[in-house]
Design a protein around this motif. Structure first.
Motif, PDB file in Angstrom:
ATOM      1  N   ILE A 154       0.872  -1.183   0.000  1.00  0.00           N
ATOM      2  CA  ILE A 154       0.000   0.000   0.000  1.00  0.00           C
ATOM      3  C   ILE A 154       0.913   1.238   0.000  1.00  0.00           C
ATOM      4  O   ILE A 154       2.121   1.111   0.186  1.00  0.00           O
ATOM      5  CB  ILE A 154      -0.979  -0.023   1.211  1.00  0.00           C
ATOM      6  N   PRO A 155       0.360   2.427  -0.219  1.00  0.00           N
ATOM      7  CA  PRO A 155       1.248   3.597  -0.270  1.00  0.00           C
ATOM      8  C   PRO A 155       1.883   3.877   1.083  1.00  0.00           C
ATOM      9  O   PRO A 155       1.302   3.551   2.121  1.00  0.00           O
ATOM     10  CB  PRO A 155       0.309   4.749  -0.655  1.00  0.00           C
ATOM     11  N   PHE A 156       3.036   4.516   1.071  1.00  0.00           N
ATOM     12  CA  PHE A 156       3.652   4.956   2.332  1.00  0.00           C
ATOM     13  C   PHE A 156       3.111   6.350   2.640  1.00  0.00           C
ATOM     14  O   PHE A 156       3.020   7.195   1.752  1.00  0.00           O
ATOM     15  CB  PHE A 156       5.187   4.970   2.202  1.00  0.00           C
ATOM     16  N   PRO A 157       2.760   6.618   3.914  1.00  0.00           N
ATOM     17  CA  PRO A 157       2.105   7.900   4.216  1.00  0.00           C
ATOM     18  C   PRO A 157       3.068   9.086   4.227  1.00  0.00           C
ATOM     19  O   PRO A 157       4.275   8.908   4.422  1.00  0.00           O
ATOM     20  CB  PRO A 157       1.555   7.674   5.630  1.00  0.00           C
ATOM     21  N   THR A 158       2.516  10.253   4.052  1.00  0.00           N
ATOM     22  CA  THR A 158       3.309  11.468   4.248  1.00  0.00           C
ATOM     23  C   THR A 158       3.630  11.580   5.740  1.00  0.00           C
ATOM     24  O   THR A 158       2.965  10.961   6.589  1.00  0.00           O
ATOM     25  CB  THR A 158       2.506  12.706   3.831  1.00  0.00           C
ATOM     26  N   THR A 159       4.623  12.391   6.055  1.00  0.00           N
ATOM     27  CA  THR A 159       5.092  12.468   7.448  1.00  0.00           C
ATOM     28  C   THR A 159       3.962  12.850   8.410  1.00  0.00           C
ATOM     29  O   THR A 159       3.833  12.259   9.486  1.00  0.00           O
ATOM     30  CB  THR A 159       6.246  13.481   7.524  1.00  0.00           C
ATOM     31  N   ASP A 160       3.123  13.815   8.026  1.00  0.00           N
ATOM     32  CA  ASP A 160       2.044  14.242   8.932  1.00  0.00           C
ATOM     33  C   ASP A 160       1.106  13.096   9.254  1.00  0.00           C
ATOM     34  O   ASP A 160       0.699  12.907  10.405  1.00  0.00           O
ATOM     35  CB  ASP A 160       1.217  15.360   8.285  1.00  0.00           C
ATOM     36  N   ALA A 161       0.738  12.327   8.224  1.00  0.00           N
ATOM     37  CA  ALA A 161      -0.179  11.195   8.445  1.00  0.00           C
ATOM     38  C   ALA A 161       0.497  10.129   9.301  1.00  0.00           C
ATOM     39  O   ALA A 161      -0.141   9.511  10.154  1.00  0.00           O
ATOM     40  CB  ALA A 161      -0.620  10.610   7.108  1.00  0.00           C
ATOM     41  N   LEU A 162       1.792   9.960   9.092  1.00  0.00           N
ATOM     42  CA  LEU A 162       2.534   8.974   9.898  1.00  0.00           C
ATOM     43  C   LEU A 162       2.533   9.389  11.374  1.00  0.00           C
ATOM     44  O   LEU A 162       2.325   8.560  12.277  1.00  0.00           O
ATOM     45  CB  LEU A 162       3.957   8.878   9.348  1.00  0.00           C
ATOM     46  N   TYR A 163       2.723  10.681  11.634  1.00  0.00           N
ATOM     47  CA  TYR A 163       2.743  11.166  13.022  1.00  0.00           C
ATOM     48  C   TYR A 163       1.400  10.943  13.714  1.00  0.00           C
ATOM     49  O   TYR A 163       1.313  10.905  14.936  1.00  0.00           O
ATOM     50  CB  TYR A 163       3.088  12.664  13.071  1.00  0.00           C
ATOM     51  N   ALA A 164       0.325  10.836  12.913  1.00  0.00           N
ATOM     52  CA  ALA A 164      -1.005  10.640  13.515  1.00  0.00           C
ATOM     53  C   ALA A 164      -1.209   9.202  13.977  1.00  0.00           C
ATOM     54  O   ALA A 164      -2.189   8.904  14.661  1.00  0.00           O
ATOM     55  CB  ALA A 164      -2.086  11.014  12.499  1.00  0.00           C
ATOM     56  N   ILE A 165      -0.312   8.312  13.613  1.00  0.00           N
ATOM     57  CA  ILE A 165      -0.469   6.897  14.002  1.00  0.00           C
ATOM     58  C   ILE A 165       0.171   6.681  15.376  1.00  0.00           C
ATOM     59  O   ILE A 165       1.347   7.003  15.566  1.00  0.00           O
ATOM     60  CB  ILE A 165       0.238   5.974  12.970  1.00  0.00           C
ATOM     61  N   PRO A 166      -0.605   6.142  16.323  1.00  0.00           N
ATOM     62  CA  PRO A 166       0.012   5.879  17.628  1.00  0.00           C
ATOM     63  C   PRO A 166       1.191   4.920  17.455  1.00  0.00           C
ATOM     64  O   PRO A 166       1.118   3.999  16.650  1.00  0.00           O
ATOM     65  CB  PRO A 166      -1.107   5.194  18.428  1.00  0.00           C
ATOM     66  N   HIS A 167       2.258   5.172  18.191  1.00  0.00           N
ATOM     67  CA  HIS A 167       3.451   4.316  18.173  1.00  0.00           C
ATOM     68  C   HIS A 167       4.179   4.345  16.839  1.00  0.00           C
ATOM     69  O   HIS A 167       4.880   3.385  16.488  1.00  0.00           O
ATOM     70  CB  HIS A 167       3.103   2.857  18.548  1.00  0.00           C
ATOM     71  N   HIS A 168       4.018   5.426  16.071  1.00  0.00           N
ATOM     72  CA  HIS A 168       4.648   5.444  14.738  1.00  0.00           C
ATOM     73  C   HIS A 168       6.170   5.317  14.841  1.00  0.00           C
ATOM     74  O   HIS A 168       6.804   4.728  13.975  1.00  0.00           O
ATOM     75  CB  HIS A 168       4.266   6.711  13.966  1.00  0.00           C
ATOM     76  N   ASN A 169       6.740   5.843  15.931  1.00  0.00           N
ATOM     77  CA  ASN A 169       8.200   5.754  16.047  1.00  0.00           C
ATOM     78  C   ASN A 169       8.659   4.308  16.227  1.00  0.00           C
ATOM     79  O   ASN A 169       9.647   3.882  15.634  1.00  0.00           O
ATOM     80  CB  ASN A 169       8.690   6.621  17.202  1.00  0.00           C
ATOM     81  N   GLU A 170       7.896   3.571  17.028  1.00  0.00           N
ATOM     82  CA  GLU A 170       8.246   2.141  17.204  1.00  0.00           C
ATOM     83  C   GLU A 170       8.101   1.398  15.886  1.00  0.00           C
ATOM     84  O   GLU A 170       8.911   0.524  15.558  1.00  0.00           O
ATOM     85  CB  GLU A 170       7.301   1.484  18.222  1.00  0.00           C
ATOM     86  N   LEU A 171       7.058   1.763  15.124  1.00  0.00           N
ATOM     87  CA  LEU A 171       6.844   1.070  13.843  1.00  0.00           C
ATOM     88  C   LEU A 171       7.984   1.367  12.876  1.00  0.00           C
ATOM     89  O   LEU A 171       8.443   0.488  12.138  1.00  0.00           O
ATOM     90  CB  LEU A 171       5.502   1.489  13.228  1.00  0.00           C
ATOM     91  N   MET A 172       8.464   2.607  12.892  1.00  0.00           N
ATOM     92  CA  MET A 172       9.588   2.950  12.016  1.00  0.00           C
ATOM     93  C   MET A 172      10.862   2.239  12.490  1.00  0.00           C
ATOM     94  O   MET A 172      11.672   1.802  11.689  1.00  0.00           O
ATOM     95  CB  MET A 172       9.781   4.472  11.957  1.00  0.00           C
ATOM     96  N   ARG A 173      10.996   2.115  13.812  1.00  0.00           N
ATOM     97  CA  ARG A 173      12.138   1.362  14.355  1.00  0.00           C
ATOM     98  C   ARG A 173      12.030  -0.113  13.911  1.00  0.00           C
ATOM     99  O   ARG A 173      13.027  -0.749  13.596  1.00  0.00           O
ATOM    100  CB  ARG A 173      12.107   1.453  15.892  1.00  0.00           C
ATOM    101  N   ASP A 174      10.806  -0.617  13.845  1.00  0.00           N
ATOM    102  CA  ASP A 174      10.602  -1.998  13.362  1.00  0.00           C
ATOM    103  C   ASP A 174      11.054  -2.118  11.907  1.00  0.00           C
ATOM    104  O   ASP A 174      11.686  -3.100  11.524  1.00  0.00           O
ATOM    105  CB  ASP A 174       9.113  -2.382  13.442  1.00  0.00           C
ATOM    106  N   LEU A 175      10.708  -1.108  11.105  1.00  0.00           N
ATOM    107  CA  LEU A 175      11.115  -1.175   9.679  1.00  0.00           C
ATOM    108  C   LEU A 175      12.633  -1.139   9.546  1.00  0.00           C
ATOM    109  O   LEU A 175      13.199  -1.739   8.633  1.00  0.00           O
ATOM    110  CB  LEU A 175      10.472  -0.030   8.877  1.00  0.00           C
ATOM    111  N   ALA A 176      13.286  -0.449  10.495  1.00  0.00           N
ATOM    112  CA  ALA A 176      14.755  -0.352  10.444  1.00  0.00           C
ATOM    113  C   ALA A 176      15.429  -1.680  10.820  1.00  0.00           C
ATOM    114  O   ALA A 176      16.645  -1.805  10.710  1.00  0.00           O
ATOM    115  CB  ALA A 176      15.232   0.762  11.365  1.00  0.00           C
ATOM    116  N   ARG A 177      14.652  -2.673  11.282  1.00  0.00           N
ATOM    117  CA  ARG A 177      15.222  -3.992  11.589  1.00  0.00           C
ATOM    118  C   ARG A 177      15.260  -4.903  10.360  1.00  0.00           C
ATOM    119  O   ARG A 177      15.729  -6.023  10.415  1.00  0.00           O
ATOM    120  CB  ARG A 177      14.445  -4.692  12.707  1.00  0.00           C
ATOM    121  N   TYR A 178      14.696  -4.420   9.242  1.00  0.00           N
ATOM    122  CA  TYR A 178      14.761  -5.196   7.993  1.00  0.00           C
ATOM    123  C   TYR A 178      16.041  -4.834   7.245  1.00  0.00           C
ATOM    124  O   TYR A 178      16.536  -3.706   7.363  1.00  0.00           O
ATOM    125  CB  TYR A 178      13.542  -4.886   7.107  1.00  0.00           C
ATOM    126  N   ASP A 179      16.529  -5.761   6.439  1.00  0.00           N
ATOM    127  CA  ASP A 179      17.688  -5.460   5.602  1.00  0.00           C
ATOM    128  C   ASP A 179      17.274  -4.598   4.422  1.00  0.00           C
ATOM    129  O   ASP A 179      18.051  -3.794   3.919  1.00  0.00           O
ATOM    130  CB  ASP A 179      18.332  -6.767   5.107  1.00  0.00           C
TER     131      ASP A 179
END
Ligand code: F6P
Length: 472
Positions: A154-179
């Motif tokens: 699905i599309p990746f959200p713009t930064t503002d929409a991402l900030y509206a997601i609870p725990h968005h920082n943890e989710l981005m940290r999760d993405l950083a665990r992928y190669d």
């Protein structure tokens, strides 16, 4: 060659799953060793710790059951009432309920625990879609050191929409665990990079946040595709011809416009019908000469926003019928059920206009299939939203802003009146692009990046496919 393990929420079953994911990946895995892993589709009272493996048409598929409560929090809740609307920039349709996030993480942890015993050290793991963002974190916490890739459908959200997601920082940290993180389109890589480069300094709930380190994760666009030559063959198969004949009897000499979409608010269906209404209102000479067929199988219908979209579409179709229908002419047919690929291929081939007008979409494989199904000697015209990922690879479609129903109505008129030479020229360019961005090339390019040592042919990925982000 290393084994390939594909992980997704839905797994291929005996019945075709809704949407393009299962169709797309089945073929990739059939060419390699390994297995597919995901949810069984069953809801139980107690969590099932172990996966059950089954051979489905030659594919090894491992599955786990989920409890009813966990599934609700993970699927209808966090995945489809928070992530889906936010990633599609529909924050107005998002519902935020705190316990859903815990359920989402619990299910991801359950996936990891059940998958781990079946992994070998050099397996390459390919995780699909927004339901499973934390899976790499959970697998790594259990000791998995495999190469793990993630692909977002699905599309990746713009930064503002991402900030509206609870725990968005943890989710981005999760993405950083992928190669590697694969996205559909360049616009998605730009949005991802924007977040990575300008991370939010703090949040009320979590206080000052440590920036996410993306230095070990490669981020790139890998536009997904279809198997256009196979779909073209399907469009001339006996089953497709049967559907074509049936429709020809019904249509007589009316020109067919077609839309095929899951019944989802991101698909812009009420706007599409409104554009058709304007086409008929502005061009009286077209009445009785055209017919719109909208196929919209219901989807996620336990969620209120999906029921409301269904109601809005019912009302809009009723309005157009009431305004333009005559005792012996209906301007449109609206079918709320799924059809098999051969019937759809026949309908696409017959349709003079293919309408793919989502308000926002990952790629949209219907656009690819409509193109592939056309008769090269008399092709139809694709009217495509500029907010579908497909717009980046199909500039020869008639690109529209789906929010502007006047513009879409005008594009429909142009499509209906376009001469054969222009239709052929545009179609040839679209078909070339559909072949270039085929499902096989997509999978090969992603896997070459995920597992450079095991790349088939050893030539590495096709640079034309990649838009690499400079995240560090
Ligand atoms: O387009 C995103 C997606 O999750 C696909 O991967 C999937 O095939 C489709 O939506 C259908 O969604 P669901 O699994 O919720 O029915």
């Amino acid at each position: 060659m290393n084994r390939l393990i594909i992980v997704s929420n839905r797994t291929p079953g005996k019945d075709p799953a809704a949407g393009g994911l299962a169709v797309a990946l089945r073929k990739t895995l059939a060419d390699r060793n390994g297995f597919w892993f995901g949810w069984s589709g069953k809801l139980t009272e107690k969590p099932s710790p172990d996966a059950m493996f089954e051979n489905i048409d030659g594919l090894s598929v491992g599955r786990i059951d989920l409890t009813r409560d966990d599934h609700h929090a993970y699927y209808a809740g966090f995945s489809n009432s928070i992530l889906w609307p936010s990633f599609h920039l529909r924050l107005d349709l998002a519902t935020i309920e705190a316990p859903w996030y815990e359920g989402y993480r619990r299910v991801n942890a359950q996936f990891a625990k059940a998958l781990l015993p079946h992994l070998q050290p050099d397996d390459v793991i390919w995780v699909h879609d927004y339901h499973l963002i934390p899976l790499a974190t959970e697998l790594r916490a259990l000791g998995a050191r495999n190469r793990i890739g993630f692909y977002l459908h699905i599309p990746f959200p713009t930064t503002d929409a991402l900030y509206a997601i609870p725990h968005h920082n943890e989710l981005m940290r999760d993405l950083a665990r992928y190669d590697i993180v694969g996205l559909q389109a360049n616009r998605d890589v730009i949005a991802f990079t924007d977040f990575a480069d300008n991370q939010s300094p703090s949040s009320l709930a979590d206080g000052p946040l440590e920036a996410v380190d993306f230095s070990r994760t490669e981020v790139a666009a890998f536009p997904i595709g279809s198997d256009p030559d196979a779909f073209a063959r399907l469009a001339t198969s006996p089953a497709a011809n049967k559907m074509i004949k049936r429709m020809q009897r019904f249509l007589d000499d009316q020109r067919l416009l077609i839309g095929v979409d899951r019944l989802d608010y991101s698909k812009g269906l009420p706007q599409r019908v409104e554009a058709y209404e304007k086409l008929l209102a502005n061009n009286a000479h077209l009445r009785r000469l055209v017919h719109l067929l909208q196929v919209a199988p219901p989807s996620r219908d336990t969620i209120k926003e999906y029921q409301e979209t269904s109601d809005a579409l019912d009302a809009m179709c009723g309005r157009v019928m009431g305004r333009f229908a005559e005792p012996d002419w209906a301007p449109l047919t609206y079918v709320k059920r799924a059809y098999g690929q051969p019937s759809l291929a026949g309908l696409f081939r017959l349709a003079r206009v293919g309408l793919v007008t989502p308000l926002r979409d990952g790629m949209n494989l219907v656009a690819h299939e409509y193109v592939a199904a056309q008769n090269p000697d008399n092709p139809g015209v694709l009217v495509l939203s500029r907010f579908a990922g497909a717009a980046e690879i199909f500039p020869e479609a008639l690109l529209v802003n789906p929010f502007d129903t006047d513009e879409t109505a005008e594009a429909l008129r142009l499509a209906l009146e376009m001469g054969l030479d222009e239709r052929k020229q545009r179609w040839q360019a679209l078909m070339d692009a559909a072949r270039h961005y085929s499902i096989d090339n997509w999978a090969q390019n992603f896997l070459a990046r995920l597992n450079p040592a095991g790349a088939q042919g050893g030539g590495g990925p096709d640079r034309d496919f990649l838009y690499l982000a400079s995240v560090a």
